[in-house]
Design an enzyme around this catalytic site. Structure first.
Site, mmCIF file in Angstrom:
data_model
loop_
_atom_site.group_PDB
_atom_site.id
_atom_site.type_symbol
_atom_site.label_atom_id
_atom_site.label_comp_id
_atom_site.label_asym_id
_atom_site.label_seq_id
_atom_site.Cartn_x
_atom_site.Cartn_y
_atom_site.Cartn_z
ATOM 1 N N LYS A 199 0.053 -9.067 -4.287
ATOM 2 C CA LYS A 199 0.642 -7.936 -5.445
ATOM 3 C C LYS A 199 0.161 -8.729 -6.770
ATOM 4 C CE LYS A 199 4.625 -5.379 -3.556
ATOM 5 N NZ LYS A 199 5.817 -4.942 -3.708
ATOM 6 N N LYS A 241 -1.684 2.946 5.824
ATOM 7 C CA LYS A 241 0.029 3.392 6.113
ATOM 8 C C LYS A 241 0.036 4.648 5.341
ATOM 9 C CE LYS A 241 3.869 0.483 5.717
ATOM 10 N NZ LYS A 241 4.456 -0.847 5.523
ATOM 11 N N LYS A 276 3.708 6.636 -0.361
ATOM 12 C CA LYS A 276 3.829 7.432 -1.740
ATOM 13 C C LYS A 276 2.787 7.509 -2.791
ATOM 14 C CE LYS A 276 6.227 4.990 -5.254
ATOM 15 N NZ LYS A 276 6.770 5.030 -6.334
#
Ligand code: TRP
Length: 339
Positions: A115, A201, A204
């Site tokens: 991240k 995956k 959203k």
């Protein structure tokens, strides 16, 4: 049996959240209650501060995720359902555990590396200490079962290391404070992939809405998305080995099985030989049937902010009551004076 799990309050909950995580919460909640144990499910809103965020969106997404969980069957009468921000013991215990967690341990966390990417110097301190808060989340309630996805296993191992070191350093050998939590990767947890790319995956943040089934999609939208889902020209195989190298076919079969409670082998035994022209409408109808009642409850609940806030307030009160004894014991073990 004490089940504890957190879920990030992301907006736009989709089929991946439902079949990957929420369905298992519902199962574990029922098992915990049946065995005289407890289940704690919380919105990890404090964890959201580890990445840039928009305050108004965070509060909306938090309420939306509560509405989703309840619509999907997480029952506030069986589960202590709350958000971290209303239970200060999470943040307090994190600070206490910051004295036990080692820099070297956190430096090895792959989620931080992923991240923060190239911008390590610009990453929030909260992104680095994220796993310590997660350890506090589960240790506070003496969790025995922590349902998480594969990607969270490393964080759970860290929670075990922290618990072990704290017990060693600050507790009598015959009276450890913390229970070492086990990651619980449910055997039925389905890994739902994008409808446009069977190797990514369902997410959203995918720019294409055609890549996912949102829990708020209506019947027509669901049927259209499934009909347009990427596949290959071959019919379905009769055995699992025939799905090798066919990521999109595998994903649709996986979704079908997750909805009916069948294994991949069972789905293929029934549908082997069918082309997608036959299989897709069946899958679409199954999805519509499963999601319609969830959808209806969600719309009703989402509009009732008072009801949602009441659920969170009640859950938070229960969580505070259950967590405070552990927190107080941690303060005392560390030699901190508490009135
Ligand atoms: N980090 C978890 C995730 O991204 C969410 C989470 C926060 C969590 N605290 C937790 C999960 C405690 C299990 C237990 O999915």
């Amino acid at each position: 049996m004490t089940v504890v799990s957190g879920i990030q309050p992301t907006g736009k909950p989709h089929l991946g959240n439902y079949l990957g995580a929420i369905v298992n919460y519902v199962k574990l909640q029922d098992e915990a209650v049946a065995s005289g144990g407890e289940c704690f499910i919380f919105l990890a809103d404090l964890h959201a501060l580890s990445m840039p965020h928009v305050p108004a969106e965070l509060s909306a997404a938090t309420r939306e995720m509560v509405a989703t969980l309840v619509s999907c069957g997480v029952d506030p009468a069986k589960t202590v359902l709350f958000n971290q921000a209303q239970v200060p013991a999470h943040a307090e215990l994190q600070w206490l555990l910051n004295g036990t967690a080692r820099m070297g341990w956190l430096n090895r966390m792959t989620q931080f590396k992923d991240k923060s990417g190239k911008n390590r110097e610009g990453a929030a301190v909260a992104l680095f200490t994220y796993p310590v808060l997660q350890a506090a989340d589960v240790l506070l309630y003496k969790a025995t079962h922590v349902p998480v996805g594969e990607d969270q296993k490393q964080h759970l191992e860290l929670a075990r290391d922290i618990a072990q070191k704290f017990n060693n350093d600050f507790c009598e050998p015959d009276a450890p404070l913390f229970i070492l939590p086990e990651p619980f990767i449910p055997p039925t947890a389905a890994r739902i992939m994008s409808l446009r790319d069977g190797t990514a995956k369902m997410s959203k943040s995918d720019p294409s809405d055609m890549s996912r089934i949102n829990l708020v999609d209506d019947a027509d939208t669901i049927m259209r998305k499934i009909k347009k889902a990427k596949t290959d020209p071959e019919p379905l195989p009769s055995e699992e080995a025939g799905l090798e190298g066919r990521a999109e076919a595998k994903n649709l079969v996986g979704i079908y099985g997750a909805l009916t409670g069948q294994s991949t082998a069972e789905v293929l035994a029934e549908h082997g030989g069918e082309g997608f022209g036959a299989f897709k409408p069946k899958l679409g109808e199954l999805l519509v049937e499963t999601l319609a009642p969830i959808n209806a409850r969600f719309r009703e609940l989402k509009a009732d902010r008072e009801a949602l806030d009441a659920i969170l307030a009640r859950g938070a009160a229960q969580a505070r009551e259950r967590g405070v004894p552990t927190l107080e014991a941690a303060y005392r073990a560390l030699g901190l004076v508490r009135g």
